[in-house]
Scaffold this motif. Structure first.
Motif, PDB file in Angstrom:
ATOM      1  N   ARG A  13      27.581  58.338 -55.870  1.00  0.00           N
ATOM      2  CA  ARG A  13      26.040  58.366 -54.850  1.00  0.00           C
ATOM      3  C   ARG A  13      24.972  58.889 -55.752  1.00  0.00           C
ATOM      4  NH1 ARG A  13      30.927  59.832 -52.971  1.00  0.00           N
ATOM      5  NH2 ARG A  13      30.815  62.253 -53.599  1.00  0.00           N
ATOM      6  N   LEU A  14      25.396  59.830 -57.551  1.00  0.00           N
ATOM      7  CA  LEU A  14      24.087  60.417 -58.404  1.00  0.00           C
ATOM      8  C   LEU A  14      23.001  59.471 -58.719  1.00  0.00           C
ATOM      9  CD1 LEU A  14      25.631  62.771 -59.944  1.00  0.00           C
ATOM     10  CD2 LEU A  14      23.857  63.478 -58.124  1.00  0.00           C
ATOM     11  N   ILE A  15      23.675  57.999 -58.901  1.00  0.00           N
ATOM     12  CA  ILE A  15      22.915  57.365 -59.317  1.00  0.00           C
ATOM     13  C   ILE A  15      21.963  56.013 -58.520  1.00  0.00           C
ATOM     14  CG2 ILE A  15      22.963  54.583 -60.090  1.00  0.00           C
ATOM     15  CD1 ILE A  15      23.509  56.707 -62.465  1.00  0.00           C
ATOM     16  N   GLY A  16      22.844  55.916 -56.398  1.00  0.00           N
ATOM     17  CA  GLY A  16      22.239  55.869 -55.866  1.00  0.00           C
ATOM     18  C   GLY A  16      21.348  56.804 -55.584  1.00  0.00           C
ATOM     19  N   LYS A  17      21.151  57.563 -55.238  1.00  0.00           N
ATOM     20  CA  LYS A  17      20.440  58.889 -55.349  1.00  0.00           C
ATOM     21  C   LYS A  17      19.257  59.420 -56.863  1.00  0.00           C
ATOM     22  CE  LYS A  17      23.024  62.026 -52.511  1.00  0.00           C
ATOM     23  NZ  LYS A  17      23.904  63.452 -51.987  1.00  0.00           N
ATOM     24  N   LEU A  18      19.013  58.778 -57.251  1.00  0.00           N
ATOM     25  CA  LEU A  18      18.447  57.678 -58.474  1.00  0.00           C
ATOM     26  C   LEU A  18      17.457  57.079 -58.249  1.00  0.00           C
ATOM     27  CD1 LEU A  18      20.504  60.343 -61.433  1.00  0.00           C
ATOM     28  CD2 LEU A  18      18.175  60.841 -60.483  1.00  0.00           C
ATOM     29  N   LEU A  19      18.633  56.291 -58.421  1.00  0.00           N
ATOM     30  CA  LEU A  19      17.302  55.257 -57.599  1.00  0.00           C
ATOM     31  C   LEU A  19      16.482  54.910 -57.044  1.00  0.00           C
ATOM     32  CD1 LEU A  19      20.400  51.995 -58.137  1.00  0.00           C
ATOM     33  CD2 LEU A  19      18.568  52.168 -60.030  1.00  0.00           C
ATOM     34  N   TYR A  20      17.172  56.017 -55.836  1.00  0.00           N
ATOM     35  CA  TYR A  20      15.763  55.734 -54.761  1.00  0.00           C
ATOM     36  C   TYR A  20      14.268  56.951 -54.924  1.00  0.00           C
ATOM     37  CZ  TYR A  20      14.039  57.129 -50.113  1.00  0.00           C
ATOM     38  OH  TYR A  20      13.247  56.927 -49.124  1.00  0.00           O
ATOM     39  N   SER A  41      32.882  51.214 -64.240  1.00  0.00           N
ATOM     40  CA  SER A  41      33.573  52.050 -64.726  1.00  0.00           C
ATOM     41  C   SER A  41      32.923  52.886 -65.528  1.00  0.00           C
ATOM     42  CB  SER A  41      34.552  51.427 -65.368  1.00  0.00           C
ATOM     43  OG  SER A  41      33.964  50.289 -66.529  1.00  0.00           O
ATOM     44  N   PRO A  42      32.622  54.356 -65.043  1.00  0.00           N
ATOM     45  CA  PRO A  42      31.287  55.349 -66.237  1.00  0.00           C
ATOM     46  C   PRO A  42      32.723  55.755 -66.359  1.00  0.00           C
ATOM     47  CG  PRO A  42      31.410  56.195 -63.520  1.00  0.00           C
ATOM     48  CD  PRO A  42      32.295  54.333 -63.920  1.00  0.00           C
ATOM     49  N   THR A  43      32.080  56.358 -67.381  1.00  0.00           N
ATOM     50  CA  THR A  43      32.528  57.286 -68.866  1.00  0.00           C
ATOM     51  C   THR A  43      32.490  58.839 -68.549  1.00  0.00           C
ATOM     52  OG1 THR A  43      31.314  57.001 -71.017  1.00  0.00           O
ATOM     53  CG2 THR A  43      33.157  55.584 -70.074  1.00  0.00           C
ATOM     54  N   ASN A  44      32.490  59.904 -68.897  1.00  0.00           N
ATOM     55  CA  ASN A  44      32.088  61.058 -69.380  1.00  0.00           C
ATOM     56  C   ASN A  44      31.108  61.356 -69.708  1.00  0.00           C
ATOM     57  OD1 ASN A  44      34.325  62.224 -67.685  1.00  0.00           O
ATOM     58  ND2 ASN A  44      35.377  62.181 -70.044  1.00  0.00           N
ATOM     59  N   TYR A  45      30.795  60.382 -70.418  1.00  0.00           N
ATOM     60  CA  TYR A  45      29.154  60.238 -71.464  1.00  0.00           C
ATOM     61  C   TYR A  45      28.172  60.231 -70.455  1.00  0.00           C
ATOM     62  CZ  TYR A  45      25.836  58.416 -74.751  1.00  0.00           C
ATOM     63  OH  TYR A  45      24.071  58.031 -75.441  1.00  0.00           O
ATOM     64  N   HIS A  46      28.936  58.650 -69.298  1.00  0.00           N
ATOM     65  CA  HIS A  46      27.213  58.500 -68.699  1.00  0.00           C
ATOM     66  C   HIS A  46      27.221  59.352 -67.933  1.00  0.00           C
ATOM     67  CE1 HIS A  46      29.605  54.133 -69.731  1.00  0.00           C
ATOM     68  NE2 HIS A  46      28.196  54.445 -70.230  1.00  0.00           N
ATOM     69  N   TYR A  47      28.442  59.976 -67.451  1.00  0.00           N
ATOM     70  CA  TYR A  47      28.109  61.166 -66.292  1.00  0.00           C
ATOM     71  C   TYR A  47      27.307  62.300 -66.783  1.00  0.00           C
ATOM     72  CZ  TYR A  47      28.889  64.447 -62.279  1.00  0.00           C
ATOM     73  OH  TYR A  47      29.119  65.251 -61.367  1.00  0.00           O
TER      74      TYR A  47
END
Length: 121
Positions: A13-20, A41-47
């Motif tokens: 959801r966060l990535i979708g909002k950031l893409l917008y 498959s995101p990791t804690n590092y990506h988050y």
């Protein structure tokens, strides 16, 4: 090694909002595009990287493209070149810039490549 997120839906959801948001914040494009490659498959590092981007956005709310209400949304492009202006290499330079309304959205300036040496006879 960082562990994978138990529930990647909040990351997605966060990535979708950031893409917008990259429509008006081109400074985020590279980072958000890179992080969007890990949506399966995101990791804690990506988050943590997404949280870092959110802190950056919060610290610079006035960055980005500005579209005034009274400004017509026109796409304007300009280009220019000069011949052998560089005093060191005698190479020409070319460039362009593109505006959407009054906001600069793309530009590039560079020296032209030198002509290749002629083939031997």
């Amino acid at each position: 090694m960082d562990s994978h997120l138990d529930d990647p839906s909040s990351y997605r959801r966060l990535i979708g909002k950031l893409l917008y948001l990259t429509n008006t914040r081109p400074d985020l494009c590279f980072s958000v595009n890179l992080l969007s490659q890990f949506m399966q498959s995101p990791t804690n590092y990506h988050y943590r990287a997404v949280q870092h981007i959110l802190r950056y956005i919060k610290s610079k709310p006035s960055e980005g493209l500005f579209f005034a209400v009274d400004s017509p949304i026109l796409l304007k492009a300009f280009n220019d070149s000069d011949w052998a202006t560089c005093h060191n290499t005698r190479r020409s330079t070319t460039g362009f810039c593109i505006f959407l309304a009054s906001s600069l959205i793309s530009w590039k300036f560079n020296k032209q490549r030198p002509f290749p040496d002629p083939p031997p006879k």
